[in-house]
Scaffold this motif. Structure first.
Motif, PDB file in Angstrom:
ATOM      1  N   LYS A   9      -1.294  65.903 -29.130  1.00  0.00           N
ATOM      2  CA  LYS A   9      -1.164  66.650 -27.884  1.00  0.00           C
ATOM      3  C   LYS A   9      -2.097  67.855 -27.938  1.00  0.00           C
ATOM      4  O   LYS A   9      -2.540  68.254 -29.009  1.00  0.00           O
ATOM      5  CB  LYS A   9       0.281  67.123 -27.734  1.00  0.00           C
ATOM      6  CG  LYS A   9       1.243  65.965 -27.476  1.00  0.00           C
ATOM      7  CD  LYS A   9       2.513  66.486 -26.812  1.00  0.00           C
ATOM      8  CE  LYS A   9       3.395  65.351 -26.369  1.00  0.00           C
ATOM      9  NZ  LYS A   9       4.424  65.019 -27.364  1.00  0.00           N
ATOM     10  N   ASN A  10      -2.369  68.420 -26.775  1.00  0.00           N
ATOM     11  CA  ASN A  10      -3.230  69.598 -26.707  1.00  0.00           C
ATOM     12  C   ASN A  10      -2.415  70.867 -26.947  1.00  0.00           C
ATOM     13  O   ASN A  10      -1.277  70.969 -26.504  1.00  0.00           O
ATOM     14  CB  ASN A  10      -3.854  69.700 -25.315  1.00  0.00           C
ATOM     15  CG  ASN A  10      -5.069  68.816 -25.186  1.00  0.00           C
ATOM     16  OD1 ASN A  10      -5.518  68.223 -26.158  1.00  0.00           O
ATOM     17  ND2 ASN A  10      -5.612  68.739 -23.992  1.00  0.00           N
ATOM     18  N   LEU A  11      -3.022  71.804 -27.624  1.00  0.00           N
ATOM     19  CA  LEU A  11      -2.418  73.124 -27.769  1.00  0.00           C
ATOM     20  C   LEU A  11      -3.452  74.147 -27.296  1.00  0.00           C
ATOM     21  O   LEU A  11      -4.636  74.006 -27.566  1.00  0.00           O
ATOM     22  CB  LEU A  11      -2.059  73.404 -29.227  1.00  0.00           C
ATOM     23  CG  LEU A  11      -0.884  72.639 -29.818  1.00  0.00           C
ATOM     24  CD1 LEU A  11      -0.672  73.085 -31.256  1.00  0.00           C
ATOM     25  CD2 LEU A  11       0.377  72.893 -29.019  1.00  0.00           C
ATOM     26  N   HIS A  57     -12.067  71.288 -30.515  1.00  0.00           N
ATOM     27  CA  HIS A  57     -11.892  72.426 -29.622  1.00  0.00           C
ATOM     28  C   HIS A  57     -12.670  72.093 -28.359  1.00  0.00           C
ATOM     29  O   HIS A  57     -13.897  72.001 -28.393  1.00  0.00           O
ATOM     30  CB  HIS A  57     -12.431  73.709 -30.274  1.00  0.00           C
ATOM     31  CG  HIS A  57     -12.447  74.882 -29.342  1.00  0.00           C
ATOM     32  ND1 HIS A  57     -13.555  75.672 -29.171  1.00  0.00           N
ATOM     33  CD2 HIS A  57     -11.495  75.377 -28.535  1.00  0.00           C
ATOM     34  CE1 HIS A  57     -13.276  76.606 -28.278  1.00  0.00           C
ATOM     35  NE2 HIS A  57     -12.039  76.452 -27.883  1.00  0.00           N
ATOM     36  N   GLU A  58     -11.929  71.867 -27.268  1.00  0.00           N
ATOM     37  CA  GLU A  58     -12.574  71.528 -25.993  1.00  0.00           C
ATOM     38  C   GLU A  58     -13.611  70.405 -26.160  1.00  0.00           C
ATOM     39  O   GLU A  58     -14.779  70.555 -25.826  1.00  0.00           O
ATOM     40  CB  GLU A  58     -13.260  72.758 -25.391  1.00  0.00           C
ATOM     41  CG  GLU A  58     -12.354  73.955 -25.179  1.00  0.00           C
ATOM     42  CD  GLU A  58     -11.409  73.792 -24.005  1.00  0.00           C
ATOM     43  OE1 GLU A  58     -11.452  72.735 -23.355  1.00  0.00           O
ATOM     44  OE2 GLU A  58     -10.616  74.712 -23.762  1.00  0.00           O
ATOM     45  N   ASN A  59     -13.176  69.304 -26.738  1.00  0.00           N
ATOM     46  CA  ASN A  59     -14.013  68.107 -26.894  1.00  0.00           C
ATOM     47  C   ASN A  59     -15.190  68.269 -27.857  1.00  0.00           C
ATOM     48  O   ASN A  59     -16.065  67.418 -27.927  1.00  0.00           O
ATOM     49  CB  ASN A  59     -14.540  67.618 -25.539  1.00  0.00           C
ATOM     50  CG  ASN A  59     -13.390  67.201 -24.632  1.00  0.00           C
ATOM     51  OD1 ASN A  59     -12.371  66.722 -25.116  1.00  0.00           O
ATOM     52  ND2 ASN A  59     -13.541  67.403 -23.348  1.00  0.00           N
ATOM     53  N   THR A  60     -15.211  69.357 -28.608  1.00  0.00           N
ATOM     54  CA  THR A  60     -16.223  69.539 -29.645  1.00  0.00           C
ATOM     55  C   THR A  60     -15.531  69.435 -30.997  1.00  0.00           C
ATOM     56  O   THR A  60     -14.474  70.043 -31.200  1.00  0.00           O
ATOM     57  CB  THR A  60     -16.875  70.926 -29.528  1.00  0.00           C
ATOM     58  OG1 THR A  60     -17.252  71.110 -28.179  1.00  0.00           O
ATOM     59  CG2 THR A  60     -18.080  71.050 -30.438  1.00  0.00           C
ATOM     60  N   GLY A  94      -8.952  78.479 -25.941  1.00  0.00           N
ATOM     61  CA  GLY A  94      -9.007  77.202 -25.223  1.00  0.00           C
ATOM     62  C   GLY A  94      -8.144  76.126 -25.831  1.00  0.00           C
ATOM     63  O   GLY A  94      -7.253  76.391 -26.634  1.00  0.00           O
ATOM     64  N   ASN A  95      -8.452  74.896 -25.443  1.00  0.00           N
ATOM     65  CA  ASN A  95      -7.667  73.727 -25.814  1.00  0.00           C
ATOM     66  C   ASN A  95      -8.048  73.235 -27.192  1.00  0.00           C
ATOM     67  O   ASN A  95      -9.229  73.081 -27.495  1.00  0.00           O
ATOM     68  CB  ASN A  95      -7.959  72.605 -24.823  1.00  0.00           C
ATOM     69  CG  ASN A  95      -6.846  72.457 -23.825  1.00  0.00           C
ATOM     70  OD1 ASN A  95      -5.744  72.959 -24.041  1.00  0.00           O
ATOM     71  ND2 ASN A  95      -7.119  71.774 -22.739  1.00  0.00           N
ATOM     72  N   TYR A  96      -7.056  72.934 -28.002  1.00  0.00           N
ATOM     73  CA  TYR A  96      -7.280  72.348 -29.308  1.00  0.00           C
ATOM     74  C   TYR A  96      -6.459  71.073 -29.415  1.00  0.00           C
ATOM     75  O   TYR A  96      -5.346  70.988 -28.900  1.00  0.00           O
ATOM     76  CB  TYR A  96      -6.845  73.313 -30.415  1.00  0.00           C
ATOM     77  CG  TYR A  96      -7.794  74.465 -30.612  1.00  0.00           C
ATOM     78  CD1 TYR A  96      -8.778  74.411 -31.580  1.00  0.00           C
ATOM     79  CD2 TYR A  96      -7.702  75.591 -29.821  1.00  0.00           C
ATOM     80  CE1 TYR A  96      -9.654  75.464 -31.767  1.00  0.00           C
ATOM     81  CE2 TYR A  96      -8.574  76.654 -29.985  1.00  0.00           C
ATOM     82  CZ  TYR A  96      -9.552  76.586 -30.955  1.00  0.00           C
ATOM     83  OH  TYR A  96     -10.422  77.612 -31.133  1.00  0.00           O
ATOM     84  N   PHE A  97      -7.008  70.095 -30.103  1.00  0.00           N
ATOM     85  CA  PHE A  97      -6.249  68.897 -30.436  1.00  0.00           C
ATOM     86  C   PHE A  97      -6.896  68.230 -31.636  1.00  0.00           C
ATOM     87  O   PHE A  97      -7.983  68.630 -32.068  1.00  0.00           O
ATOM     88  CB  PHE A  97      -6.146  67.934 -29.246  1.00  0.00           C
ATOM     89  CG  PHE A  97      -7.469  67.464 -28.687  1.00  0.00           C
ATOM     90  CD1 PHE A  97      -8.134  68.207 -27.735  1.00  0.00           C
ATOM     91  CD2 PHE A  97      -8.038  66.266 -29.117  1.00  0.00           C
ATOM     92  CE1 PHE A  97      -9.356  67.780 -27.219  1.00  0.00           C
ATOM     93  CE2 PHE A  97      -9.240  65.826 -28.601  1.00  0.00           C
ATOM     94  CZ  PHE A  97      -9.908  66.605 -27.654  1.00  0.00           C
ATOM     95  N   CYS A  98      -6.221  67.248 -32.186  1.00  0.00           N
ATOM     96  CA  CYS A  98      -6.820  66.528 -33.309  1.00  0.00           C
ATOM     97  C   CYS A  98      -6.735  65.029 -33.069  1.00  0.00           C
ATOM     98  O   CYS A  98      -5.977  64.559 -32.225  1.00  0.00           O
ATOM     99  CB  CYS A  98      -6.192  66.910 -34.647  1.00  0.00           C
ATOM    100  SG  CYS A  98      -4.542  66.268 -34.930  1.00  0.00           S
TER     101      CYS A  98
END
Ligand SMILES: *[C@@H]1O[C@H](CO)[C@@H](O)[C@H](O)[C@H]1NC(C)=O
Ligand SMILES: *[C@@H]1O[C@H](CO)[C@@H](O)[C@H](O)[C@H]1NC(C)=O
Ligand SMILES: *[C@@H]1O[C@H](CO)[C@@H](O)[C@H](O)[C@H]1NC(C)=O
Ligand SMILES: *[C@@H]1O[C@H](CO)[C@@H](O)[C@H](O)[C@H]1NC(C)=O
Ligand SMILES: *[C@@H]1O[C@H](CO)[C@@H](O)[C@H](O)[C@H]1NC(C)=O
Ligand SMILES: *[C@@H]1O[C@H](CO)[C@@H](O)[C@H](O)[C@H]1NC(C)=O
Length: 525
Positions: free
Chosen positions: A370-372, A326-329, A354-358
């Motif tokens: 991709k970011n969601l 989540h946002e680079n965390t 905010g932005n989520y990705f894996c």
């Protein structure tokens, strides 16, 4: 100077030739051992350009003679070596002389695939009645006639390494006796060592080149042996035909190339085949880009909702590690030992928008999804927000209305101020407004205001009341604007504020009274 260079070049050349070729000592007769007193002729074969060759002879590591010829004769036991001009020192030939009456002779050296030959020779004269060859004390060949017959083993192999001897029965005019040779330890020499299969890597990454090599070493005495190689995967030969090269190159290794590999080296003329060790090759697959989703309808969730996050790769060697961001965390770290997906649940709080990705990785590759974007709504806050907004809107509307009313009022006031006497037209316009609502309260005898302007011009000052009276009845006009048709009397009067309050009170009291009266009426029924 020039001479030096020339010598240097010559030296280098001769050294190169020396590396290329060893001298070889060839004994005749080519049998060993031989009887004491017999002469052996040794010939030194070299690779030099000079014939007959000059040769250096060594016996038991000592230089014996330098001869202008490459041939010597000897009846002395020992280890003989030679060297010719242009060749290196030969391997030794061990001359063994025997005093035994019966000897088993064989070749000086036997390599795999050669024919191993043995000969039984006796010193004593007499009539041979019977002869036999033994291997490890077991009779191999029995001869009753044809005693010059040799024992030969074609296609000698390492399993022919044994102790051999021979025996014979000999008779003379006076007696018959039995002779037995000493045991001879036959060592068949390896033509080439069993190959070893080597790979650049045992776990190559899909799409990368890989080299398999089948490594062996020919015996120095048999360097000219022709070897062919083949490569085998899971029991199936994968090289087309037999390769002269010991290297197999796979330009881009695929998953289907995984398996258990082995190679074979074959000496074509001797028909000797040797197999290598097995090498397991597992092609590793880099992770594909992960698919990432979450269980939030239209990417929206509220505080307190549990959202399930899901990350999945379709290809990739296991184990695969999944990280949810989540946002680079990093929110969560999961390892899937097998199976290409990971998921986890998270209860939403306000900060989770905010932005989520894996990210998915195995030991040698990684990929990001991709970011969601997920938006979190706070129900309590949004309620307060709407409440505040509603109040603000209401206040604004009230404010605007007030201003409008004030403006209207001032316009009216200015008009009435200009003409001191009220214009009849103006009065009629008011009187035409509405039908009057009649009060049926008998107690109300006082005229009541039709239109109460509740907006005081200034504090503590005055406001106007418009009262109408029609058909002698008092109108109850506090709520509705009266619609007055041809009302006989319409007048305006100015009252003081406190008085109006009192009148309102009386109104309320009267109302109560009315209700009480109504109640009484109902009782009567
Ligand atoms: C994510 O997508 C996969 C495949 O499309 C589906 O099986 C899974 O239920 C989804 N997960 C969530 C949390 O929406
Ligand atoms: C995804 O979001 C992260 C964090 O906000 C950001 O650092 C990254 O650049 C984004 N990646 C893409 C492909 O938009
Ligand atoms: C997340 O919650 C859902 C339903 O509440 C459940 O089916 C799922 O197994 C949970 N997933 C994990 C990873 O705990
Ligand atoms: C994923 O990468 C990290 C380093 O970035 C490494 O420590 C970890 O072992 C890798 N996971 C797997 C399953 O190989
Ligand atoms: C008039 O008074 C009667 C009884 O006193 C009551 O029933 C009726 O509703 C009243 N009408 C109005 C318009 O107030
Ligand atoms: C005016 O009418 C209202 C109900 O419409 C009533 O409550 C009130 O008492 C009445 N006032 C007078 C003075 O009749």
């Amino acid at each position: 100077m020039l001479l030096w260079v020339l010598l240097l070049i010559l030296g280098l050349l001769s050294r190169q030739a020396a590396i290329a070729k060893k001298s070889v000592v060839e004994p005749r007769p080519s049998w060993t051992p031989i009887f004491e007193g017999e002469l052996v002729t040794l010939t030194c074969h070299g690779a030099g350009p000079f014939k007959p060759e000059r040769a250096w002879w060594y016996k038991n590591q000592q230089l014996q003679e330098i001869l202008p010829t490459n041939i010597i004769q000897t009846n002395q036991p020992g280890e003989y070596r030679c060297q010719t001009q242009g060749s290196t020192l030969s391997d030794p030939v061990n001359l063994v002389f025997s005093s035994d009456p019966l000897i088993l002779q064989t070749q000086y050296s036997v390599f795999e695939g050669d024919t191993l030959v043995m000969r039984c020779r006796g010193k004593n004269t007499g009539t041979v009645k019977h002869m036999a060859y033994y291997k490890n004390e077991r009779k191999l060949l029995d001869l009753i006639t044809d005693f010059d017959k040799l024992l030969s083993v074609s296609q000698a192999g390492l399993n022919d390494n044994s102790k051999y001897h021979c025996a014979r029965v000999v008779s003379s005019i006076w007696s018959t006796w039995r002779e037995i040779s000493k045991n001879v330890d036959i060592q068949v020499q390896e033509l080439f060592v069993p190959p070893e299969l080597k790979t650049t890597m045992s776990e190559p990454i899909e799409g990368t080149p890989m080299i398999l090599s089948c490594e062996t070493q020919l015996s120095p005495q048999r360097l000219d042996t022709k070897l062919h190689f083949s490569f085998i995967r899971d029991g199936t030969v994968i090289t087309s035909g037999e390769k002269k090269s010991h290297v197999l190159q796979i330009p881009a290794i695929q998953t289907k190339d995984s398996g258990s590999y082995q190679c074979e080296a074959k000496a074509m003329t001797q028909n000797i085949l040797k197999k290598s060790n097995y090498v397991k090759i597992g092609v590793k697959i880099p992770v594909s880009q992960p698919f990432f989703n979450f269980s939030a309808f239209r990417a929206q969730a509220s505080v307190g909702d549990v959202v399930e996050f899901h990350c999945e790769v379709l290809r990739g060697s296991f184990p695969i590690q999944y990280q949810f961001y989540h946002e680079n965390t990093i929110l969560e770290n999961k390892i899937a030992p097998s199976g290409g997906a990971a998921s986890f649940n998270l209860t939403m709080t306000v900060g989770h928008s905010g932005n989520y990705f894996c990210r998915a990785n195995n030991s040698f590759s990684y990929q990001f999804s991709k970011n969601l974007t997920l938006s979190i709504s706070d129900p309590i806050r949004s309620q307060t927000n709407t409440a505040i907004m509603g109040i603000t809107v209401a206040l604004i509307i009230i404010f605007i209305l007030t201003i409008v009313v004030l403006v209207v009022y001032f316009k009216l006031l200015r008009k009435s101020g200009r003409s001191s006497a009220p214009s009849p037209h103006r009065i009629s316009s008011i009187s035409n407004l509405q039908e009057p609502v009649y009060s049926n309260s008998s107690s109300q005898k006082e005229l009541m205001p039709i239109y109460g302007n509740v907006n005081p011009v200034a504090e503590n000052v005055v406001y106007s009341e418009v009262t109408s009276k029609e058909h002698g009845k008092e109108a109850n006009n506090t709520k509705k604007l009266p619609e007055i048709k041809d009302s006989p009397v319409i007048y305006a009067e100015v009252k003081q504020k406190p008085q109006s309050r009192d009148s309102k009170k009386t109104n309320a009291a009267d109302g109560r009274q009315n209700v009480a009266e109504n109640y009484e009426n109902a009782k009567l029924f």
